[in-house]
Design a protein around this motif. Structure first.
Motif, PDB file in Angstrom:
ATOM      1  N   LYS A 125      54.481 -22.150   4.369  1.00  0.00           N
ATOM      2  CA  LYS A 125      54.489 -23.278   5.283  1.00  0.00           C
ATOM      3  C   LYS A 125      55.610 -24.262   4.897  1.00  0.00           C
ATOM      4  N   THR A 126      56.344 -24.764   5.909  1.00  0.00           N
ATOM      5  CA  THR A 126      57.384 -25.763   5.675  1.00  0.00           C
ATOM      6  C   THR A 126      56.881 -27.130   6.119  1.00  0.00           C
ATOM      7  N   ILE A 127      57.052 -28.114   5.260  1.00  0.00           N
ATOM      8  CA  ILE A 127      56.688 -29.496   5.579  1.00  0.00           C
ATOM      9  C   ILE A 127      57.977 -30.306   5.663  1.00  0.00           C
ATOM     10  N   ARG A 128      58.193 -30.953   6.832  1.00  0.00           N
ATOM     11  CA  ARG A 128      59.392 -31.791   7.035  1.00  0.00           C
ATOM     12  C   ARG A 128      59.038 -33.238   6.798  1.00  0.00           C
ATOM     13  N   VAL A 129      59.777 -33.863   5.892  1.00  0.00           N
ATOM     14  CA  VAL A 129      59.529 -35.255   5.552  1.00  0.00           C
ATOM     15  C   VAL A 129      60.850 -36.017   5.443  1.00  0.00           C
ATOM     16  N   VAL A 130      60.703 -37.325   5.303  1.00  0.00           N
ATOM     17  CA  VAL A 130      61.847 -38.206   5.069  1.00  0.00           C
ATOM     18  C   VAL A 130      61.548 -39.054   3.846  1.00  0.00           C
ATOM     19  N   ALA A 131      62.602 -39.481   3.165  1.00  0.00           N
ATOM     20  CA  ALA A 131      62.440 -40.359   2.004  1.00  0.00           C
ATOM     21  C   ALA A 131      63.547 -41.405   2.030  1.00  0.00           C
ATOM     22  N   ALA A 132      63.222 -42.592   1.521  1.00  0.00           N
ATOM     23  CA  ALA A 132      64.192 -43.681   1.458  1.00  0.00           C
ATOM     24  C   ALA A 132      64.554 -43.973   0.011  1.00  0.00           C
ATOM     25  N   VAL A 133      65.840 -43.931  -0.268  1.00  0.00           N
ATOM     26  CA  VAL A 133      66.349 -44.395  -1.542  1.00  0.00           C
ATOM     27  C   VAL A 133      66.709 -45.861  -1.284  1.00  0.00           C
ATOM     28  N   ILE A 134      65.725 -46.740  -1.517  1.00  0.00           N
ATOM     29  CA  ILE A 134      65.896 -48.159  -1.222  1.00  0.00           C
ATOM     30  C   ILE A 134      66.715 -48.786  -2.340  1.00  0.00           C
ATOM     31  N   THR A 135      67.777 -49.472  -1.924  1.00  0.00           N
ATOM     32  CA  THR A 135      68.719 -50.054  -2.870  1.00  0.00           C
ATOM     33  C   THR A 135      68.942 -51.534  -2.588  1.00  0.00           C
ATOM     34  N   ASP A 136      69.617 -52.187  -3.488  1.00  0.00           N
ATOM     35  CA  ASP A 136      69.930 -53.607  -3.315  1.00  0.00           C
ATOM     36  C   ASP A 136      71.142 -53.824  -2.418  1.00  0.00           C
ATOM     37  N   ASP A 137      72.002 -52.815  -2.282  1.00  0.00           N
ATOM     38  CA  ASP A 137      73.218 -52.954  -1.494  1.00  0.00           C
ATOM     39  C   ASP A 137      73.657 -51.578  -1.009  1.00  0.00           C
ATOM     40  N   LEU A 138      73.835 -51.419   0.308  1.00  0.00           N
ATOM     41  CA  LEU A 138      74.197 -50.108   0.848  1.00  0.00           C
ATOM     42  C   LEU A 138      75.606 -49.669   0.457  1.00  0.00           C
ATOM     43  N   ASP A 139      76.520 -50.629   0.287  1.00  0.00           N
ATOM     44  CA  ASP A 139      77.900 -50.277  -0.046  1.00  0.00           C
ATOM     45  C   ASP A 139      78.160 -50.157  -1.540  1.00  0.00           C
ATOM     46  N   HIS A 140      77.465 -50.970  -2.327  1.00  0.00           N
ATOM     47  CA  HIS A 140      77.661 -50.980  -3.779  1.00  0.00           C
ATOM     48  C   HIS A 140      76.308 -51.048  -4.493  1.00  0.00           C
ATOM     49  N   PRO A 141      75.524 -49.986  -4.422  1.00  0.00           N
ATOM     50  CA  PRO A 141      74.184 -50.034  -5.023  1.00  0.00           C
ATOM     51  C   PRO A 141      74.214 -50.164  -6.547  1.00  0.00           C
ATOM     52  N   THR A 142      73.402 -51.095  -7.065  1.00  0.00           N
ATOM     53  CA  THR A 142      73.286 -51.239  -8.513  1.00  0.00           C
ATOM     54  C   THR A 142      71.875 -50.939  -8.993  1.00  0.00           C
ATOM     55  N   LYS A 143      70.905 -50.880  -8.062  1.00  0.00           N
ATOM     56  CA  LYS A 143      69.534 -50.510  -8.433  1.00  0.00           C
ATOM     57  C   LYS A 143      68.856 -49.838  -7.251  1.00  0.00           C
ATOM     58  N   ILE A 144      67.892 -48.990  -7.573  1.00  0.00           N
ATOM     59  CA  ILE A 144      67.131 -48.285  -6.528  1.00  0.00           C
ATOM     60  C   ILE A 144      65.640 -48.392  -6.861  1.00  0.00           C
ATOM     61  N   LEU A 145      64.817 -48.274  -5.817  1.00  0.00           N
ATOM     62  CA  LEU A 145      63.374 -48.394  -5.967  1.00  0.00           C
ATOM     63  C   LEU A 145      62.731 -47.022  -6.125  1.00  0.00           C
ATOM     64  N   ALA A 146      61.915 -46.896  -7.162  1.00  0.00           N
ATOM     65  CA  ALA A 146      61.108 -45.688  -7.365  1.00  0.00           C
ATOM     66  C   ALA A 146      59.640 -46.098  -7.282  1.00  0.00           C
ATOM     67  N   THR A 147      58.814 -45.232  -6.686  1.00  0.00           N
ATOM     68  CA  THR A 147      57.388 -45.529  -6.604  1.00  0.00           C
ATOM     69  C   THR A 147      56.577 -44.421  -7.270  1.00  0.00           C
ATOM     70  N   GLU A 148      55.464 -44.816  -7.871  1.00  0.00           N
ATOM     71  CA  GLU A 148      54.575 -43.865  -8.549  1.00  0.00           C
ATOM     72  C   GLU A 148      53.449 -43.492  -7.593  1.00  0.00           C
ATOM     73  N   ARG A 149      53.293 -42.194  -7.367  1.00  0.00           N
ATOM     74  CA  ARG A 149      52.243 -41.727  -6.439  1.00  0.00           C
ATOM     75  C   ARG A 149      50.870 -42.150  -6.939  1.00  0.00           C
ATOM     76  N   GLY A 150      50.075 -42.668  -6.015  1.00  0.00           N
ATOM     77  CA  GLY A 150      48.749 -43.153  -6.377  1.00  0.00           C
ATOM     78  C   GLY A 150      47.625 -42.238  -5.931  1.00  0.00           C
ATOM     79  N   TYR A 151      47.965 -41.050  -5.421  1.00  0.00           N
ATOM     80  CA  TYR A 151      46.936 -40.165  -4.875  1.00  0.00           C
ATOM     81  C   TYR A 151      47.410 -38.709  -4.894  1.00  0.00           C
ATOM     82  N   GLY A 152      46.478 -37.809  -4.691  1.00  0.00           N
ATOM     83  CA  GLY A 152      46.804 -36.401  -4.461  1.00  0.00           C
ATOM     84  C   GLY A 152      47.204 -35.611  -5.688  1.00  0.00           C
ATOM     85  N   GLU A 153      47.667 -34.421  -5.401  1.00  0.00           N
ATOM     86  CA  GLU A 153      48.032 -33.446  -6.432  1.00  0.00           C
ATOM     87  C   GLU A 153      49.107 -33.964  -7.383  1.00  0.00           C
ATOM     88  N   PHE A 154      50.005 -34.808  -6.880  1.00  0.00           N
ATOM     89  CA  PHE A 154      51.122 -35.280  -7.693  1.00  0.00           C
ATOM     90  C   PHE A 154      50.938 -36.718  -8.163  1.00  0.00           C
TER      91      PHE A 154
END
Length: 133
Positions: free
Chosen positions: A2-31
């Motif tokens: 089975k193929t699952i199609r998803v999207v993800a956002a690499v949220i940053t402080d600046d689209l042109d000159h990123p210096t940091k990105i947001l990571a989130t810790e899964r709070g549920y499920g297998e992972f």
């Protein structure tokens, strides 16, 4: 498989000159407890860009500006194939409120490897290293 199609956002402080990105810790499920870029499934009739805006609104209660597509990750987990469009994004309006994640961290180029990324998300870290300042 089975193929699952998803999207993800690499949220940053600046689209042109990123210096940091947001990571989130899964709070549920297998992972639960592993780190990822926030996002989710594309619903019928949605474009990937529409899906990522909706998912981030639902998960983090913010409006984002969707930047360029960083890449599409193709990854085989034991029970499914994941196809994940990964977009650079920036918070346009609101304050991040974790609705589904256990925790969140802003990571710099030097700290990208300090969290336990989900295997699929790990595959785009090299590309993120290249674009970060």
């Amino acid at each position: 498989m089975k193929t699952i199609r998803v999207v993800a956002a690499v949220i940053t402080d600046d689209l042109d000159h990123p210096t940091k990105i947001l990571a989130t810790e899964r709070g549920y499920g297998e992972f639960k407890g592993q780190w990822e870029f926030p996002g989710g499934k594309i619903e019928k009739g949605e474009t990937p860009e529409e899906a990522i805006r909706r998912e981030i609104r639902e998960e983090l209660e913010v409006e984002i500006e969707v930047g360029p597509l960083l890449g599409t990750i193709e990854y085989d987990y034991p029970n499914f194939h994941l196809s994940m469009d990964t977009f650079l994004a920036k918070v346009r309006k609101g304050t991040i409120i974790l609705k589904e994640a256990e925790a969140a961290k802003w990571l710099t180029k030097g700290s990208l490897d300090t969290v336990g990324w989900l295997p699929a998300d790990q595959t785009i870290i090299e590309k993120i290293h290249e674009i970060m300042e």
